[in-house]
Write a protein that holds these residues in place. Sequence first.
Motif, PDB file in Angstrom:
ATOM      1  N   ALA A 213       0.847  -1.191   0.000  1.00  0.00           N
ATOM      2  CA  ALA A 213       0.000   0.000   0.000  1.00  0.00           C
ATOM      3  C   ALA A 213       0.881   1.239   0.000  1.00  0.00           C
ATOM      4  CB  ALA A 213      -0.931   0.004   1.208  1.00  0.00           C
ATOM      5  N   THR A 226      -2.790   8.120   7.429  1.00  0.00           N
ATOM      6  CA  THR A 226      -2.291   6.756   7.614  1.00  0.00           C
ATOM      7  C   THR A 226      -2.748   6.173   8.949  1.00  0.00           C
ATOM      8  OG1 THR A 226      -0.243   7.704   8.513  1.00  0.00           O
ATOM      9  CG2 THR A 226      -0.260   7.107   6.187  1.00  0.00           C
ATOM     10  N   SER A 231      -5.142   4.587   2.651  1.00  0.00           N
ATOM     11  CA  SER A 231      -3.979   4.396   1.798  1.00  0.00           C
ATOM     12  C   SER A 231      -4.463   3.872   0.455  1.00  0.00           C
ATOM     13  CB  SER A 231      -2.974   3.428   2.439  1.00  0.00           C
ATOM     14  OG  SER A 231      -3.565   2.148   2.607  1.00  0.00           O
ATOM     15  N   VAL A 232      -3.536   3.743  -0.483  1.00  0.00           N
ATOM     16  CA  VAL A 232      -3.847   3.174  -1.801  1.00  0.00           C
ATOM     17  C   VAL A 232      -3.263   1.770  -1.845  1.00  0.00           C
ATOM     18  CG1 VAL A 232      -3.551   3.380  -4.288  1.00  0.00           C
ATOM     19  CG2 VAL A 232      -3.854   5.440  -2.891  1.00  0.00           C
ATOM     20  N   GLU A 233      -4.125   0.744  -1.874  1.00  0.00           N
ATOM     21  CA  GLU A 233      -3.659  -0.639  -1.881  1.00  0.00           C
ATOM     22  C   GLU A 233      -3.219  -1.055  -3.288  1.00  0.00           C
ATOM     23  OE1 GLU A 233      -6.775  -3.039  -0.285  1.00  0.00           O
ATOM     24  OE2 GLU A 233      -6.158  -2.668   1.788  1.00  0.00           O
ATOM     25  N   GLU A 477      -1.617  -5.120   8.985  1.00  0.00           N
ATOM     26  CA  GLU A 477      -0.755  -5.371   7.841  1.00  0.00           C
ATOM     27  C   GLU A 477      -0.900  -6.799   7.332  1.00  0.00           C
ATOM     28  OE1 GLU A 477       0.285  -4.243  10.754  1.00  0.00           O
ATOM     29  OE2 GLU A 477       0.415  -2.108  10.262  1.00  0.00           O
ATOM     30  N   SER A 549      -8.805   1.564   3.504  1.00  0.00           N
ATOM     31  CA  SER A 549      -8.179   1.312   2.209  1.00  0.00           C
ATOM     32  C   SER A 549      -8.811   0.117   1.505  1.00  0.00           C
ATOM     33  CB  SER A 549      -6.683   1.080   2.385  1.00  0.00           C
ATOM     34  OG  SER A 549      -6.449   0.004   3.282  1.00  0.00           O
ATOM     35  N   THR A 550      -9.200  -0.902   2.259  1.00  0.00           N
ATOM     36  CA  THR A 550      -9.828  -2.085   1.656  1.00  0.00           C
ATOM     37  C   THR A 550     -11.203  -1.729   1.111  1.00  0.00           C
ATOM     38  OG1 THR A 550      -8.628  -3.536   3.173  1.00  0.00           O
ATOM     39  CG2 THR A 550     -10.562  -4.451   2.079  1.00  0.00           C
ATOM     40  N   SER A 553     -10.793   0.108  -2.158  1.00  0.00           N
ATOM     41  CA  SER A 553     -10.435  -0.762  -3.281  1.00  0.00           C
ATOM     42  C   SER A 553     -11.625  -1.581  -3.763  1.00  0.00           C
ATOM     43  CB  SER A 553      -9.286  -1.693  -2.865  1.00  0.00           C
ATOM     44  OG  SER A 553      -8.124  -0.962  -2.557  1.00  0.00           O
TER      45      SER A 553
END
Length: 602
Positions: A213, A226, A231-233, A477, A549-550, A553
């Motif tokens: 990410a 953060t 974030s960008v996965e 993570e 982030s998930t 996406s």
Amino acid sequence: MPVGAARDEAEAAPAVPQAETPRVGEQPSALTPRALALGSLIGALMCLSNLYVGLKTGLAFPAALIACVVGLGLQRALLRLSASRFGPPLSLRETSAMQSAASSAGYSTGGTLVTASVAWLLLAGHHPPMWALLLWTLLSSALGVVLALPMQRAFIRHEPLPFPSGMAAASVARSLHAGDSAGRGGARALGLGALGAGVLAFARDGLQLFPAALALPGALLGVPLTELTFSVELMLLPLGTGALVGVRTGASLLLGALVCYGGLAPWLHGHGLLRETGYFGILEWSMWPGAALVTSASFTHLALQRGLLRRTFGALLGARRAPGELPEDTDVPRTWFLSGVVLLSLGLAAVGTVAFGLPFPLGLLGVLLSFALAAVACRATGETDMTPSGPLGHVAQLAFGVLMPGNMLANTMAASLSGNIAASSADLLTDVKAGTLLGAAPRQTFLAQLWGCVVGSALIVPVFYLLVPDVSAVSEERFPAPSGFIVAGVARVLSSGLGGLPEVSRWSALAGALLGVALVLLERFAPESARRFIPSPIGLGIAFVLPASTSLSIFLGAVAAALLARVKPTLADVATVPLASGLIAGESLVSLAVLLVLTASS
């Protein structure tokens, strides 16, 4: 979770006549060695993929349609490699057996591991014995298959329910067998998706050429993005997930993430009501409104289906064999059902007593409760394509919380018992629906399903212990495992009472429960033109226990699938489900393999 694309496929699928149902004197072969071998292979891959996806996102997909697409796509590739060795193509009946074994292994055996087993680890700090979890997983999934037998007669023969994913699987099987352009296009999309996602996962996780990410700069209300999980996965798996769940659920996930992590979490932190940020710091609070929203919405949805319980148990009580209904040699004998229920129930109660501290009589009571909950799950799946195994597991938690106050660990295993049995029963009926449309005998589908339970259980439990060796593996993570956090949280509350929760969590849970009820009521009674703008309560609630982030996406994957359907609808009909399945399978399996190698080497 419902598979949006699968439901659309089912609605478009023509009703296949029942002319291929086996007749007296006809003994079609479905349980061939190659059908079971291919089903075992696909089931093993799907089992590992669903375990990985469940630990990452908490989501799971009824596997009938995906098993059919992946299985036939793989066989097509094998035939091109060596037609003399791997040919001829599977018959429709063999396809049904292959799909049943794969679906059972890939879906029915994983519910315990991503929920109750993670919850046990969080509460106890260590795993239960592997032999105990292996037997618990195998026996509960097999019992779900056996308990579904009377429901098969009630919900498929006497009162035929659609079981949309089963109808879609049969339709796709016929299309792929026809060898038309749609079948070839679907196989290519599956292969390209799996190859692209696998290469990306190997470059990221194996060669470590780039991170999983990219952090976003900036802050909200003084909290860095953060620390709020934005974030960008650099992953394709959630994009495939979004394509399957559909744009409404994807948009609901994004909305929930923005409300939770972009609004409420930084506001609560700024006012001193949230002690820590970061994923697990926020999750200590956010799991309560999220779990309350999902659970209340699921129960409200079931309650609004008028007469669901009456139809369920009325059909069971009235489901008697009619003269000439089905030949005895193609149906499952009543003695199999009775002996299976007795032996599996006693085995589960014994394992629960020895390994999990569940008193033997209460274990048998749990099996009896599970039969009632499985009947409701099968009915809901047949009508809506949605299996509410999670909320039904919480019903078992509540019941055992009253019967065994203070026993958190036994409470988590009670939830897994009902949830796993309900999921396995619903999966069998989905496969029986597909098998009936493809001409397979119910007895052969039943045996293929049991075989899948053995394959899935034998594989998934050891791999789970390798992936999650201790509590440290449950992390933002590595594996967020949101479903396990919810089960553990409910067990803690049932043990200590609501007074043990911080005040902000209690009020947030109440607000989430009320919102879940309100959204379902709006779904039901709002004007048709306004319903598509109402967020999915399930998606909204799950967003509170996933990293932001998930959710982002998954939303992007849903939007991409929706745009493809709008711009090129013909291509979307052929490619969306196979491509999404390839993205999920390719990335999850390669990432899983890399992780296992790294774990073994260390």
